[in-house]
Design a protein around this motif. Structure first.
Motif, short mmCIF file in Angstrom:
data_model
loop_
_atom_site.label_atom_id
_atom_site.label_comp_id
_atom_site.label_asym_id
_atom_site.label_seq_id
_atom_site.Cartn_x
_atom_site.Cartn_y
_atom_site.Cartn_z
N TYR A 1 49.16 57.61 45.04
CA TYR A 1 48.12 56.76 43.80
C TYR A 1 47.71 55.00 44.88
CZ TYR A 1 49.81 59.52 40.75
OH TYR A 1 49.49 60.41 39.95
N TYR A 2 46.89 54.12 44.31
CA TYR A 2 46.37 53.08 45.11
C TYR A 2 48.11 52.02 44.40
CZ TYR A 2 42.01 54.28 46.23
OH TYR A 2 40.98 55.11 46.63
N MET A 3 48.04 51.28 45.05
CA MET A 3 49.22 50.37 44.49
C MET A 3 49.41 48.40 45.03
SD MET A 3 52.27 52.25 45.19
CE MET A 3 52.43 52.60 46.71
N ASN A 4 48.19 48.07 45.24
CA ASN A 4 48.00 46.56 45.04
C ASN A 4 48.17 46.03 44.03
OD1 ASN A 4 46.50 44.45 45.46
ND2 ASN A 4 44.93 44.95 46.79
N PRO A 5 49.06 45.23 43.87
CA PRO A 5 49.44 44.36 43.08
C PRO A 5 49.07 44.21 42.63
CG PRO A 5 50.67 44.23 44.64
CD PRO A 5 50.38 45.60 45.42
N THR A 6 48.09 42.83 43.62
CA THR A 6 47.19 41.99 43.12
C THR A 6 45.67 42.87 42.82
OG1 THR A 6 45.82 42.02 45.06
CG2 THR A 6 47.96 40.56 44.72
N HIS A 7 45.82 43.87 42.02
CA HIS A 7 44.68 44.44 41.29
C HIS A 7 45.41 45.27 40.07
CE1 HIS A 7 40.95 45.21 44.31
NE2 HIS A 7 41.65 43.59 45.25
N VAL A 8 46.37 46.62 40.11
CA VAL A 8 46.38 47.19 39.13
C VAL A 8 47.42 46.65 38.66
CG1 VAL A 8 45.87 49.10 39.96
CG2 VAL A 8 48.32 47.94 40.37
N TYR A 9 47.51 45.28 38.66
CA TYR A 9 49.35 44.20 37.96
C TYR A 9 49.09 42.91 37.64
CZ TYR A 9 52.16 48.23 38.34
OH TYR A 9 52.70 49.71 37.25
N TRP A 10 47.29 42.25 38.46
CA TRP A 10 46.22 41.07 38.27
C TRP A 10 47.18 40.26 37.45
CZ3 TRP A 10 42.89 38.60 35.22
CH2 TRP A 10 42.11 39.47 34.18
N ASP A 11 46.61 40.92 35.85
CA ASP A 11 47.28 40.11 34.46
C ASP A 11 48.23 40.15 34.51
OD1 ASP A 11 47.66 42.71 34.39
OD2 ASP A 11 46.42 42.80 31.99
N THR A 12 49.24 40.84 34.38
CA THR A 12 50.74 40.70 34.31
C THR A 12 51.17 39.95 35.42
OG1 THR A 12 51.03 42.94 33.43
CG2 THR A 12 52.94 42.04 34.62
N HIS B 1 54.81 36.12 34.97
CA HIS B 1 55.18 35.70 36.86
C HIS B 1 55.12 34.84 37.54
CE1 HIS B 1 57.76 40.02 36.42
NE2 HIS B 1 56.23 40.47 36.00
N GLN B 2 54.40 33.87 37.00
CA GLN B 2 53.72 32.63 37.92
C GLN B 2 52.73 33.19 38.74
OE1 GLN B 2 57.50 31.08 37.30
NE2 GLN B 2 56.32 29.16 35.95
N PHE B 3 52.46 34.02 39.13
CA PHE B 3 51.39 34.15 40.16
C PHE B 3 50.23 33.43 40.16
CE2 PHE B 3 48.28 36.49 42.32
CZ PHE B 3 49.38 36.92 43.64
N PRO B 4 49.70 32.72 41.06
CA PRO B 4 48.69 31.78 40.93
C PRO B 4 47.67 31.64 41.52
CG PRO B 4 49.80 31.46 43.60
CD PRO B 4 50.36 32.77 43.06
N ASP C 1 38.70 40.53 46.12
CA ASP C 1 37.74 41.47 45.42
C ASP C 1 38.06 42.86 44.53
OD1 ASP C 1 40.13 41.90 46.18
OD2 ASP C 1 40.18 43.03 48.28
N LEU C 2 39.16 41.87 43.70
CA LEU C 2 39.23 42.38 42.59
C LEU C 2 38.02 41.78 41.16
CD1 LEU C 2 41.17 43.02 39.80
CD2 LEU C 2 41.88 40.20 40.66
N ILE C 3 37.82 40.17 41.80
CA ILE C 3 36.70 39.76 40.41
C ILE C 3 35.50 40.36 40.96
CG2 ILE C 3 35.91 37.95 39.94
CD1 ILE C 3 38.74 37.53 38.93
#
Length: 307
Positions: A250-261, A266-269, A274-276
């Motif tokens: 599976y595709y598992m790039n966290p900056t894509h599949v969980y970008w909003d979460t 999690h205070q990710f900045p 490429d997500l946008i």
């Protein structure tokens, strides 16, 4: 890619071929014949002497040689955090008036030939910083992200008094476990280690068409290198804190599949560039703006792709 999706057979076969090609390329003879590039440095301008104990090596590229509002905002945040910044630019052109807009934030500007991607820029930036061993922390980052949409200070505070030697913001299990390289931080034992110095001295400049091989060699291979030399590694948002099921099909790039979460919980900045692009193609622009506006820290107008 925005949602978790299973890779089709064609993609899995391509990954198999890539791994096979990587094994073939990863020989001394191959690298001597095909990876002997040495990029030209067109401009090497120092503006300020060492001020802080943190060094930031920042890789940037803009087709028109422009300094975007996003780049200016990111550099300003890093500077205000207490950082000496070396900006390494691989744009086709360098415009003096553009660089002047960010001069208050940077110590050193290098404009170079576009060979070797970010790792090549970071190597040049490090080697051109003669006193790099005097820093207590060295950050490697680039402009593949929009933001910060939330403050950076809490992230650095988290790792301030830890025994972690190498850390990033997110990790990934694509191909193999690794810290994602858009934001890498070295501290404690790492900077003074032989492993750190040998990694950057031996790094090769990969041609543009060989990006996937470079990722396997230095992004995935880099994490293996640090671990094999007994350096402690960590990340701000571990993938397993988001999903404990690791399945490489599976595709598992966290900056894509969980970008909003990761931003809201999690205070990710950051938002990956490429997500946008993917979000825009799916017509979800308003969702991005809505989440950014929750924190009133970053102006969504800085995301040029959405404008």
């Amino acid at each position: 890619m925005i949602k978790i999706q299973k890779k089709n057979t064609k993609i899995l076969f391509k990954e198999f071929l890539l791994k096979l090609l990587y094994q073939i390329h990863n020989t001394i003879l191959f690298k001597k014949l095909f990876l002997n590039l040495s990029p030209k440095i067109y401009l090497n301008q120092k503006y300020k002497q060492k001020q802080f104990t943190r060094l930031v090596l920042f890789s940037t590229f803009n087709l028109d040689g422009k300094v975007t509002k996003n780049l200016e905002f990111y550099l300003k945040n890093l500077y205000e955090l207490g950082s000496d910044i070396v900006l390494i630019d691989t744009s086709p052109i360098s415009i003096k008036e553009e660089i002047e807009t960010i001069r208050p934030y940077i110590n050193h500007y290098i404009w170079r030939e576009n060979v070797g991607y970010d790792f090549g820029s970071w190597k040049i930036g490090l080697l051109e910083t003669k006193d790099w061993k005097e820093y207590k922390q060295i950050v490697f980052t680039n402009d593949s992200v929009y933001g910060p949409v939330r403050p950076l200070t809490p992230i650095f505070e988290k790792f301030k008094n830890t025994k972690v030697d190498v850390w990033g913001l997110t990790d990934s299990y694509e191909f193999d476990y690794h810290i994602m390289s858009y934001f890498l931080v070295f501290q404690n034992r790492a900077i003074t280690s032989e492993a750190f110095q040998s990694f950057w001295q031996n790094l090769k400049f990969y041609p543009t068409r060989w990006k996937k091989l470079l990722i396997l060699e230095y992004e995935v291979g880099g994490t293996k290198h640090w671990l094999s030399h007994n350096l402690n590694v960590g990340v701000f948002v571990p993938y397993q804190s988001l999903n404990s099921n690791i399945n490489k099909k599976y595709y598992m790039n966290p900056t894509h599949v969980y970008w909003d979460t990761i931003i809201t919980d999690h205070q990710f900045p950051f938002l990956k560039r490429d997500l946008i692009k993917a979000i825009k193609n799916e017509g979800e622009d308003e969702n991005v703006v809505s989440i950014i506006n929750q924190f009133r820290y970053y102006d969504p107008k800085y995301i040029d792709i959405l404008n």
